[in-house]
Design an enzyme around this catalytic site. Structure first.
Site, short mmCIF file in Angstrom:
data_model
loop_
_atom_site.label_atom_id
_atom_site.label_comp_id
_atom_site.label_asym_id
_atom_site.label_seq_id
_atom_site.Cartn_x
_atom_site.Cartn_y
_atom_site.Cartn_z
N HIS A 46 0.81 -1.21 0.00
CA HIS A 46 0.00 0.00 0.00
C HIS A 46 0.84 1.27 0.00
O HIS A 46 0.33 2.35 -0.29
CB HIS A 46 -0.98 -0.01 1.18
CG HIS A 46 -0.38 0.24 2.51
ND1 HIS A 46 -0.11 -0.75 3.42
CD2 HIS A 46 0.01 1.39 3.12
CE1 HIS A 46 0.39 -0.23 4.52
NE2 HIS A 46 0.48 1.07 4.36
N ASP A 81 -0.19 -7.53 1.22
CA ASP A 81 0.36 -6.20 1.48
C ASP A 81 1.89 -6.21 1.52
O ASP A 81 2.50 -5.60 2.41
CB ASP A 81 -0.20 -5.61 2.78
CG ASP A 81 0.01 -4.10 2.87
OD1 ASP A 81 0.17 -3.48 1.80
OD2 ASP A 81 0.03 -3.56 3.98
N GLY A 139 3.53 6.31 7.93
CA GLY A 139 4.94 6.42 7.51
C GLY A 139 5.78 5.27 8.01
O GLY A 139 6.85 5.00 7.47
N ASN A 140 5.33 4.57 9.08
CA ASN A 140 6.02 3.38 9.55
C ASN A 140 5.74 2.16 8.67
O ASN A 140 6.39 1.12 8.83
CB ASN A 140 5.60 3.04 10.98
CG ASN A 140 6.31 3.86 12.03
OD1 ASN A 140 5.77 4.82 12.55
ND2 ASN A 140 7.55 3.49 12.33
N SER A 141 4.78 2.29 7.76
CA SER A 141 4.41 1.16 6.91
C SER A 141 5.62 0.61 6.18
O SER A 141 6.37 1.34 5.53
CB SER A 141 3.37 1.61 5.89
OG SER A 141 2.20 2.06 6.52
N LEU A 183 -5.18 -27.28 3.30
CA LEU A 183 -5.52 -28.61 3.82
C LEU A 183 -6.99 -28.93 3.63
O LEU A 183 -7.37 -30.08 3.40
CB LEU A 183 -5.16 -28.70 5.30
CG LEU A 183 -3.71 -28.38 5.67
CD1 LEU A 183 -3.53 -28.52 7.18
CD2 LEU A 183 -2.75 -29.30 4.93
N GLY A 184 -7.84 -27.92 3.75
CA GLY A 184 -9.27 -28.16 3.63
C GLY A 184 -9.88 -28.82 4.84
O GLY A 184 -10.91 -29.50 4.72
N VAL A 185 -9.28 -28.65 6.03
CA VAL A 185 -9.82 -29.23 7.25
C VAL A 185 -9.76 -28.20 8.37
O VAL A 185 -8.88 -27.32 8.37
CB VAL A 185 -9.03 -30.50 7.68
CG1 VAL A 185 -9.16 -31.60 6.65
CG2 VAL A 185 -7.57 -30.16 7.94
#
Length: 462
Positions: free
Chosen positions: A197, A231, A305-307, A364-366
């Site tokens: 971003h 991100d 600004g820390n992003s 995994l689907g679990v």
């Protein structure tokens, strides 16, 4: 006999009146030297000259004229103030014509605001990124180092170790640089990690590398790859022997451990600011604009600004990429910052370097119950709650009520262990799974499949 009539006689003494004082004064004319000299006669044309110099006396204005002047002055001041407020909101504090043009290169004044900084109050619309691309497939890879045996460092030592590899990222949205964030150098030849971003909607990007003496070196940056949902973005500058940050293993973090952040809060004026705090929570699932992100929660002060800046452990290792801060228009919120764990970012960063985008993630689907249970023979297992049809677990034959005892050849007693193993798996990998069903142990093989969304997109393309 003669009779005499007696009479009383009273004598009164009256002193004479005092004599009046006599003042003797002698008057005479002053000597010639002491007499005042008479004023010299004025020139006959003096009055005419004074009349030419002095302006004629003006008649005093009435009160209505003063009031009219004051009223007009106030009206003009209010109009100018309104125009000034409008101009600042539209264009900032730059003077007209003082901002850099679209093709200017060197010393543009960057803004003080990171317009794309995530909050939980306002959604951010991702815009197209048109920064020049850098070729993919480079040999550099992000690596994580263990903290075992390392000494704990003081805040001053941590700052000295990491600040040189913490850079300022300036993103250009037409016509000026109006996005400010932070980045982390992780290779000597100029690979830099930041948030997606920070460069959202940007057509160009510059990076400021600040040395230990506070001297900035400016580089033009190209884009290696990015992913909006996670991100993350990787940039590349043409530098040599740049200072590199050491990345640690975020899976080793524990709640309460000290952490530190370095970044550029509110713009370049306060760049390379150090703040400190603790790990408030780990593996915190947070919904950011409809995307669930698993993050590290910290109370270290983070601001716009820390992003993209580093979250650092007590050993001077980068264990997270600072990405969001919880904010509210209706309440005061402090000490709720979040960072992308380095253990999760590892795979994503390396895929961005190699492919320019993230590859389909295996699932995994679990759903697994988090509290382990002990089997009859003393072994520990994790109970399967639900199985999603058509995904990896279902195709392998897993059923609700089974207990996963081992995954990919490793004994497991926590869901975090399975997730850590899954990070290193690719779509199509064959993974052995040992389960316990009704007291009987079974050996299954799970073929890793992609997330449903990724699979649907692939079918549409075909």
């Amino acid at each position: 006999m003669n009779s005499y009539e007696q009479h009383e006689i009273v004598f009164t003494y009256r002193p004479p009146a005092p004599p009046e004082p006599v003042v003797l004064r002698y008057e005479r004319e002053l000597p010639e030297a002491m007499r005042p000299k008479p004023e010299p006669p004025l020139p006959p044309d003096l009055e005419q000259r004074l009349a030419a110099i002095a302006p004629p006396e003006q008649k005093k204005k009435g009160r209505w004229g003063v009031r009219l002047f004051v009223g007009v002055s106030l009206l003009v001041a209010m109009v100018c103030l309104g125009l000034g407020v409008w101009y600042v909101e539209q264009y900032g504090w730059a003077l007209p014509g003082s901002g850099p043009s679209a093709d200017s290169s060197a010393d543009e004044a960057p803004p003080r605001k990171d317009d794309g900084y995530y909050t939980f109050d306002t959604s951010m619309e991702n815009k197209e990124i048109t920064i020049v691309r850098y070729p993919n497939g480079g040999h550099v890879r992000l690596e994580l180092a263990s903290s075992e045996g390392l000494p704990e460092l003081t805040p001053a030592e941590i700052y000295e170790r990491v600040t040189a590899s913490t850079v300022t990222v300036l993103g250009r949205q037409s016509p000026t640089y109006n996005s400010v964030g932070t980045g982390i150098i992780f290779s000597e030849d100029g690979y830099i990690l930041t948030n997606c971003h920070v460069i959202s909607g940007c057509s160009a990007c510059k990076v400021l590398v600040t040395d230990i003496y506070g001297v900035d070196t400016q580089y033009d940056a190209t884009l290696v790859g990015f992913d909006e949902d996670m991100d993350l973005a990787v940039l590349k500058v043409e530098g040599r022997n740049l200072p590199v940050a050491v990345f640690g293993i975020s899976d080793d973090l524990q709640v309460g451990e000290p952490v530190y952040a370095i970044g550029n809060p509110l713009g370049v004026e306060l760049r390379n600011t150090l703040t400190s705090g603790i790990v408030s929570a780990i593996n915190r699932d947070v919904d950011v604009d409809g995307v669930t992100m698993t993050l590290i929660q910290t109370n270290a002060a983070l601001n716009s600004g820390n992003s993209g800046g580093p979250l650092i452990n007590q050993f001077g290792q980068v264990v997270g990429v600072n990405t969001i801060k919880m904010m509210s228009e209706y309440d005061t919120i402090e000490g709720l910052g979040f960072a992308i764990p380095s253990s999760l970012a590892l795979r994503w960063v390396n895929e961005l370097i190699e492919y320019g985008e993230l590859q389909p993630q295996p699932v995994l689907g679990v759903d697994i119950y988090r509290i382990p249970e002990v089997m009859g023979d003393g072994a520990t297992g994790l109970r399967v709650l639900t199985v999603t049809r058509g995904l990896s677990g279902d195709n392998a034959g897993l059923l609700p009520g089974d207990y996963i005892v081992a995954f990919a050849g490793e004994q497991v007693s926590r869901t975090e262990q399975i997730l850590a193993i899954r990070r290193n798996l690719r779509v199509g990998d064959q993974v052995p799974v040992r389960i316990c069903r009704n007291g009987e142990y079974l050996e299954l093989t799970m073929t890793m499949l992609a997330e449903p969304a990724a699979a649907d997109e692939r079918e549409d393309e075909e």
